[in-house]
Design a protein around this motif. Structure first.
Motif, short mmCIF file in Angstrom:
data_model
loop_
_atom_site.label_atom_id
_atom_site.label_comp_id
_atom_site.label_asym_id
_atom_site.label_seq_id
_atom_site.Cartn_x
_atom_site.Cartn_y
_atom_site.Cartn_z
N VAL A 1 -25.40 26.73 29.71
CA VAL A 1 -24.69 26.11 28.58
C VAL A 1 -25.70 25.71 27.50
O VAL A 1 -25.45 25.92 26.30
CB VAL A 1 -23.87 24.88 29.05
N ASP A 2 -26.84 25.18 27.92
CA ASP A 2 -27.85 24.75 26.93
C ASP A 2 -28.37 25.92 26.11
O ASP A 2 -28.81 25.75 24.97
CB ASP A 2 -29.04 24.08 27.64
N ARG A 3 -28.34 27.11 26.69
CA ARG A 3 -28.77 28.29 25.92
C ARG A 3 -27.60 28.87 25.13
O ARG A 3 -27.76 29.30 23.99
CB ARG A 3 -29.31 29.36 26.89
N ALA B 1 -16.56 19.41 26.03
CA ALA B 1 -16.39 17.97 25.76
C ALA B 1 -16.58 17.15 27.03
O ALA B 1 -16.88 15.96 26.96
CB ALA B 1 -15.01 17.71 25.16
N ARG B 2 -16.42 17.76 28.19
CA ARG B 2 -16.59 17.05 29.46
C ARG B 2 -18.04 17.03 29.94
O ARG B 2 -18.34 16.38 30.93
CB ARG B 2 -15.77 17.71 30.56
N THR B 3 -18.90 17.78 29.29
CA THR B 3 -20.29 17.83 29.76
C THR B 3 -21.06 16.64 29.19
O THR B 3 -20.70 16.12 28.12
CB THR B 3 -21.00 19.13 29.34
N ALA B 4 -22.11 16.26 29.90
CA ALA B 4 -22.83 15.05 29.50
C ALA B 4 -23.50 15.22 28.14
O ALA B 4 -23.41 14.35 27.27
CB ALA B 4 -23.87 14.72 30.56
N PHE C 1 -19.02 28.35 32.16
CA PHE C 1 -20.26 27.67 32.55
C PHE C 1 -20.19 26.16 32.26
O PHE C 1 -20.81 25.36 32.98
CB PHE C 1 -21.48 28.34 31.93
N ALA C 2 -19.43 25.78 31.24
CA ALA C 2 -19.25 24.34 30.99
C ALA C 2 -18.46 23.71 32.15
O ALA C 2 -18.78 22.62 32.62
CB ALA C 2 -18.54 24.10 29.66
#
Ligand SMILES: O=P(O)(O)OC[C@H]1O[C@@H](O)[C@@H](O)[C@@H](O)[C@@H]1O
Length: 368
Positions: free
Chosen positions: A77-79, A126-129, A62-63
């Protein structure tokens, strides 16, 4: 609702979108923990224990989807990422192996294979904002702990903490995958150096040049354990190492492409059934052992074809995979296992099927 924001030019991308939609909606519980499996109607199993590696693999998928801009992935991802830290972190250091269905620890073993997947997921995070800084900090502490507690005096890593035998090449393969992922994200030479060290273990201990095979199980000093474990060959691992060794050389690391090609050729010659599917196990003389065929060796076959520049073979293998392994009842589900007679024998769909398919689709569709 997850929806693709990119144009879907390859059919594999449509199948991946279906899978992401399904697992993003049905595959995660109200606490943010991913289910181990769905049934063929797409229902999650709330009563199953949860393996940490499955949580990490789902986070990875999901990331990556978030980074590609697929709507809805960031919410998953936030969950999932906070839940991962809350439930899977060991109270001292590292990450625990298994959770009870209620989220309490079931097995606090810290397993090297599992930690490879934590590092792999953190590279994608690490690539997500919004999670990059946290992912980097966690990767640093996880790697530091691995070096401090799990490093083995004969090179490589123990199976876990507490340590056990036999030692396996497999966790090292996934650490290689994770180090290459981090090198791609950071461009930091330390990750390539670490990948090279694992390549060196492959050359010195894992690869058997007399047979062109990959050893799986080892004693403490890296001597190969006695058969049957000692001469077991998994075609899926031949293909997976082949793919990773080619990627290592392409990244500017050590060049083991010759050995990679030998693994590939051996597994193509001895590890496929009459329909061209990779079987689960043979021996180092190429004789059949387990002629069942899980999904994951097929995804490794596709990745190896791509790495070896055999694009047409990769497309052919992917079409065969989709024709046979895509479940028809609910779009997005892939059958995990067939027996030697070709009967589907997985009563449920393990969550890890998503990760296996996702990485293969990335390889198949890169640059297309
Ligand atoms: O059984 P699951 O969790 O789907 O894993 C399936 C397989 O994944 C591959 O990448 C390898 O690491 C195998 O050793 C492993 O058996």
């Amino acid at each position: 609702m997850l929806a693709a924001t990119t144009r879907l030019t390859h059919p594999a991308l449509t199948w991946r979108r279906n899978a992401l939609e399904l697992w993003g909606e049905r595959g995660i519980d109200s606490r943010g923990l991913f289910y181990e499996q769905l049934d063929f109607n797409g229902r999650g199993d709330a009563d199953s224990r949860r393996r940490m590696r499955v949580q990490a693999r789902q986070l990875y998928v999901f990331a990556r989807a978030e980074s590609r801009g697929e709507a809805g992935a960031a919410e998953v991802v936030d969950r999932g990422f906070p839940a991962f830290q809350r439930f899977c972190a060991h109270q001292e250091a590292g990450w625990i192996h298994l959770l009870e269905a209620d989220g309490s620890p079931a097995d606090i073993l810290r397993d090297t294979y599992d930690h490879a997947f934590v590092l792999f997921a953190l590279a994608a995070l690490a690539r997500t904002a919004s999670h990059g800084a946290q992912a980097r900090a966690l990767a640093q502490s996880t790697l530091g702990w691995l070096d401090e507690v799990l490093a083995h005096e004969a090179g490589g890593f123990h199976e876990g903490h507490p340590a056990s035998l036999p030692r396996r090449s497999n966790p090292h393969m996934h650490l290689l995958e994770a180090m290459l992922a981090w090198y791609r994200v950071e461009g930091d030479r330390q990750f390539l150096d670490r990948a090279n060290i694992i390549g060196g273990l492959f050359e010195k201990h894992f690869f058997d040049p007399a047979h062109d095979t990959l050893g799986e199980h080892f004693n403490d000093d890296w001597s190969v354990v006695a058969p049957p474990l000692g001469d077991s060959v998994e075609p899926g691992h031949h293909f997976e190492w082949c793919w990773l060794l080619v990627r290592l050389a392409e990244a500017g690391g050590a060049d083991y492409r010759e050995q990679a090609a030998r693994l590939y050729r051996f597994a193509l010659a001895h590890g496929l059934d009459a329909h061209g599917f990779a079987v689960d196990e043979i021996d180092r003389d190429g004789r059949p052992r387990r002629m069942s065929r899980r999904l994951w060796p097929q995804t490794e076959l596709i990745k190896a074809h791509v790495a070896m520049g055999e694009r047409d073979a990769a497309e052919t293998s992917f079409r065969a995979l989709a024709d046979t392994y895509l479940a028809t009842a609910t779009p997005g589900l892939w059958i995990d296992q067939f027996d030697a007679a070709g009967h589907g024998v997985s009563p449920v769909v393990p969550a890890s099927t998503l990760y296996h398919i996702d990485v293969a689709i990335d390889e198949l569709t890169a640059g297309r």
